[in-house]
Enzyme design. Structure first.
Site, PDB file in Angstrom:
ATOM      1  N   HIS A 147     -10.563 -14.292   4.550  1.00  0.00           N
ATOM      2  CA  HIS A 147     -11.791 -13.555   4.231  1.00  0.00           C
ATOM      3  C   HIS A 147     -12.892 -14.526   3.803  1.00  0.00           C
ATOM      4  CE1 HIS A 147      -9.297  -9.673   3.187  1.00  0.00           C
ATOM      5  NE2 HIS A 147      -9.085 -10.129   4.396  1.00  0.00           N
ATOM      6  N   ASP A 195      -4.954 -13.681   9.912  1.00  0.00           N
ATOM      7  CA  ASP A 195      -3.879 -13.570   8.910  1.00  0.00           C
ATOM      8  C   ASP A 195      -2.661 -14.410   9.254  1.00  0.00           C
ATOM      9  OD1 ASP A 195      -5.252 -11.870   7.224  1.00  0.00           O
ATOM     10  OD2 ASP A 195      -4.306 -10.040   7.954  1.00  0.00           O
ATOM     11  N   GLU A 199      -8.996 -14.064  -0.766  1.00  0.00           N
ATOM     12  CA  GLU A 199      -8.159 -14.289   0.423  1.00  0.00           C
ATOM     13  C   GLU A 199      -8.769 -15.366   1.319  1.00  0.00           C
ATOM     14  OE1 GLU A 199      -6.421 -10.903   2.249  1.00  0.00           O
ATOM     15  OE2 GLU A 199      -6.541 -11.733   4.261  1.00  0.00           O
ATOM     16  N   ASP A 251      -9.914 -11.862  11.654  1.00  0.00           N
ATOM     17  CA  ASP A 251      -8.964 -12.034  10.552  1.00  0.00           C
ATOM     18  C   ASP A 251      -7.555 -12.161  11.138  1.00  0.00           C
ATOM     19  OD1 ASP A 251      -8.173 -12.066   7.927  1.00  0.00           O
ATOM     20  OD2 ASP A 251      -8.256  -9.895   7.645  1.00  0.00           O
ATOM     21  N   ASP A 299      -4.720 -13.955  -1.959  1.00  0.00           N
ATOM     22  CA  ASP A 299      -4.024 -13.566  -0.741  1.00  0.00           C
ATOM     23  C   ASP A 299      -4.018 -14.807   0.136  1.00  0.00           C
ATOM     24  OD1 ASP A 299      -3.409 -11.041  -1.518  1.00  0.00           O
ATOM     25  OD2 ASP A 299      -4.591 -10.008   0.024  1.00  0.00           O
ATOM     26  N   GLU A 355     -11.051  -7.218  -3.864  1.00  0.00           N
ATOM     27  CA  GLU A 355     -10.772  -8.244  -2.849  1.00  0.00           C
ATOM     28  C   GLU A 355     -11.937  -8.381  -1.871  1.00  0.00           C
ATOM     29  OE1 GLU A 355      -6.836  -8.118  -1.093  1.00  0.00           O
ATOM     30  OE2 GLU A 355      -7.643  -8.794   0.826  1.00  0.00           O
ATOM     31  N   ASP A 409      -0.597 -12.684   2.438  1.00  0.00           N
ATOM     32  CA  ASP A 409      -1.187 -11.631   3.274  1.00  0.00           C
ATOM     33  C   ASP A 409      -1.264 -12.216   4.679  1.00  0.00           C
ATOM     34  OD1 ASP A 409      -2.467  -9.510   4.336  1.00  0.00           O
ATOM     35  OD2 ASP A 409      -4.052  -9.384   2.826  1.00  0.00           O
ATOM     36  N   HIS A 446       0.873  -1.178   0.000  1.00  0.00           N
ATOM     37  CA  HIS A 446       0.000   0.000   0.000  1.00  0.00           C
ATOM     38  C   HIS A 446       0.910   1.229   0.000  1.00  0.00           C
ATOM     39  CE1 HIS A 446      -2.224  -3.039   2.402  1.00  0.00           C
ATOM     40  NE2 HIS A 446      -3.344  -2.464   2.000  1.00  0.00           N
ATOM     41  N   ASP A 453       2.386   1.969   3.368  1.00  0.00           N
ATOM     42  CA  ASP A 453       3.314   0.982   3.957  1.00  0.00           C
ATOM     43  C   ASP A 453       4.749   1.416   3.748  1.00  0.00           C
ATOM     44  OD1 ASP A 453       1.094  -0.678   4.199  1.00  0.00           O
ATOM     45  OD2 ASP A 453       1.585  -1.849   2.405  1.00  0.00           O
TER      46      ASP A 453
END
Ligand code: XUL
Ligand code: CO
Length: 445
Positions: free
Chosen positions: A279, A317, A276, A315, A304, A240, A347, A109, A112
């Protein structure tokens, strides 16, 4: 991708050499047991099948903070002052990490990689200063950008959303960020551009004009598509899906909701999906369901890769390590002809307790090996043919007689009624063979 010996790599990860493939019997935690980049599976190298991507936001910016406490991560390269110079150093650390890991792609991003400035112009300038380092490092190493995106959810200005904010100025600010990120993604040769609707949803129905917000989101995406055409950015746009978090109702709920939005707003020629794992499970689906749903309609763009925790409802991750998950993911991806120009982007973040830099290597090596195993197992199952045969056989009634007539459009309700009046009862329903097929998958795991 292997390290360039001219470049001294001892600066940031002095204890880690280039991660090599050592085979399944290796006990070396800093070696691949299954990911052998050049090994050919179904006529393509593993590297080209998997197109691994590293997520800058987790790997470089994850601190391990949670709602109950601050970050725990030890990152010796971080200066006390997070200025542009620090961000430039961090970008070089990242590329060293990627070189040693042998991952070909990365994703980020805007916020980031560079600190947000006091003004929009200053933020653009900060971004440019780090992009020039990344561009240089890409040219030196051959590492490529899988996708770029804009962070339209962290800054407090996005409290009501970005493209779906009740405040038109916020829409304009978000548009300015995406405009800039399209330029940056193009400059870095990015192959895709992702829209994840961070706060594009709502918390309270009473204060929300839902259809107006959805119309604004469609306008926003069309503006992005138009600007991409204008500047000659030819990468694939990706939407996404995620059902909730941070908002209670996200508009990009799942693959089906996203596809409906894409088609309802005439975006089907420009936008595919970035699916993802965590998700999918938050939406009450499995990853293979979402991949197959998108892939069946020609909208599977990228993934992802991560995993959630079945005992937690958010989430998390986590890095994917479950071979059943990666096998089913790869079965779905191979079925739909592969993932390029998308890739398998991790991700995923290390746990708060895994606070040392070496944990980043363990995490990514494990994820890459898990997907490599999934790829090899899926290819073996496809070569075996029994799974495909069983599915084909299950639908055999559609290959002739009344099934064929329905599929080719020559049947109608009247012809079907007269057929059933003559035939009487259904006597040939077959077993679903679920347990047989589950056992078959286990033969290969
Ligand atoms: C958030 C998430 C994002 C997107 C990019 O859950 O997945 O990191 O992938 O904005
Ligand atoms: Co994501």
């Amino acid at each position: 991708m292997r390290a360039n010996p001219i470049y001294s790599m001892a600066e940031f990860f002095p204890d880690v050499k280039t991660i090599e493939y050592e085979g399944a019997d290796s006990k070396n935690p800093l070696a691949f047991k299954h990911y052998n980049a050049d090994e050919v599976i179904e006529g393509k190298s593993m590297k080209d099948h998997l197109r691994f991507g590293i997520a800058y936001w987790h790997t470089m910016r994850g601190t391990g903070n949670d709602p109950f406490g601050p970050g725990t991560a030890v990152r010796p390269w971080e200066a006390a002052n997070d200025d542009v110079a620090n961000a430039q150093t961090r970008a070089r650390v990242f590329i060293e990490f990627m070189e040693k890991l042998g991952a070909p792609f990365y994703c980020f991003h805007d916020r980031d990689i560079a600190p947000e400035g006091a003004t929009l112009q200053e933020s653009h300038d900060n971004l440019d200063a780090v992009v020039s380092v990344l561009k240089e490092e890409q040219a030196r190493t051959g590492i490529q950008l899988l996708w770029g995106t804009a962070n339209l959810f962290s800054n407090p200005r996005f409290m009501h959303g970005a493209a779906t904010s009740c405040n038109a100025d916020v829409f304009a600010y978000a548009a300015s960020q995406v405009k800039k990120m399209l330029e940056v993604t193009k400059e870095l040769g990015g192959e895709n551009y992702v829209f994840w609707g961070g706060r594009e949803g709502y918390q309270c129905w009473l204060n929300t004009d839902m259809q107006r917000e959805l119309d604004h989101l469609a306008k926003f995406m069309h503006m992005a598509v138009d600007y991409a055409k204008q500047i000659g950015f030819t990468g694939q746009f990706l939407f996404e899906p995620k059902p909730k978090e941070p908002t209670k109702h996200q508009y990009d709920f799942d693959a089906a909701a996203c596809l409906n939005f894409i088609r309802a707003n005439g975006l089907e020629d420009y936008v595919k999906l970035n699916i993802e794992t965590n998700h999918a499970t938050l939406a009450g689906h499995t990853m293979e369901h979402e991949l197959d749903y998108a892939g069946g309609q020609g909208f599977l763009g990228s993934i992802d890769a991560n995993t959630g925790d079945l005992l937690l409802g958010w989430d998390t991750d986590q890095f994917p390590t479950d071979i059943y998950l990666t096998t089913k993911s790869m079965l779905a991806i191979l079925k739909h002809g592969g993932i390029a120009p998308g890739g398998v982007n991790f991700d995923a973040k290390v746990r708060r307790e895994s606070h040392e830099p070496i944990d980043l290597f363990h995490a990514h090596i494990g994820g890459m090996d898990a997907f490599a195993r999934g790829l090899k197992i899926a290819a073996a199952i496809r070569a075996d043919g029994r799974l495909e045969e069983a599915v084909k056989d299950r639908y055999d009634s559609w290959n002739h007689g009344v099934g064929k007539d329905i599929e080719n459009g020559t049947a109608n309700f009247e012809s079907l009624e007269s057929y059933m009046l003559t035939k009487g009862e259904i006597s040939d329903n077959k077993s679903g063979r679920q347990e047989y097929l589950e056992n078959l998958i286990n033969e290969y795991i």
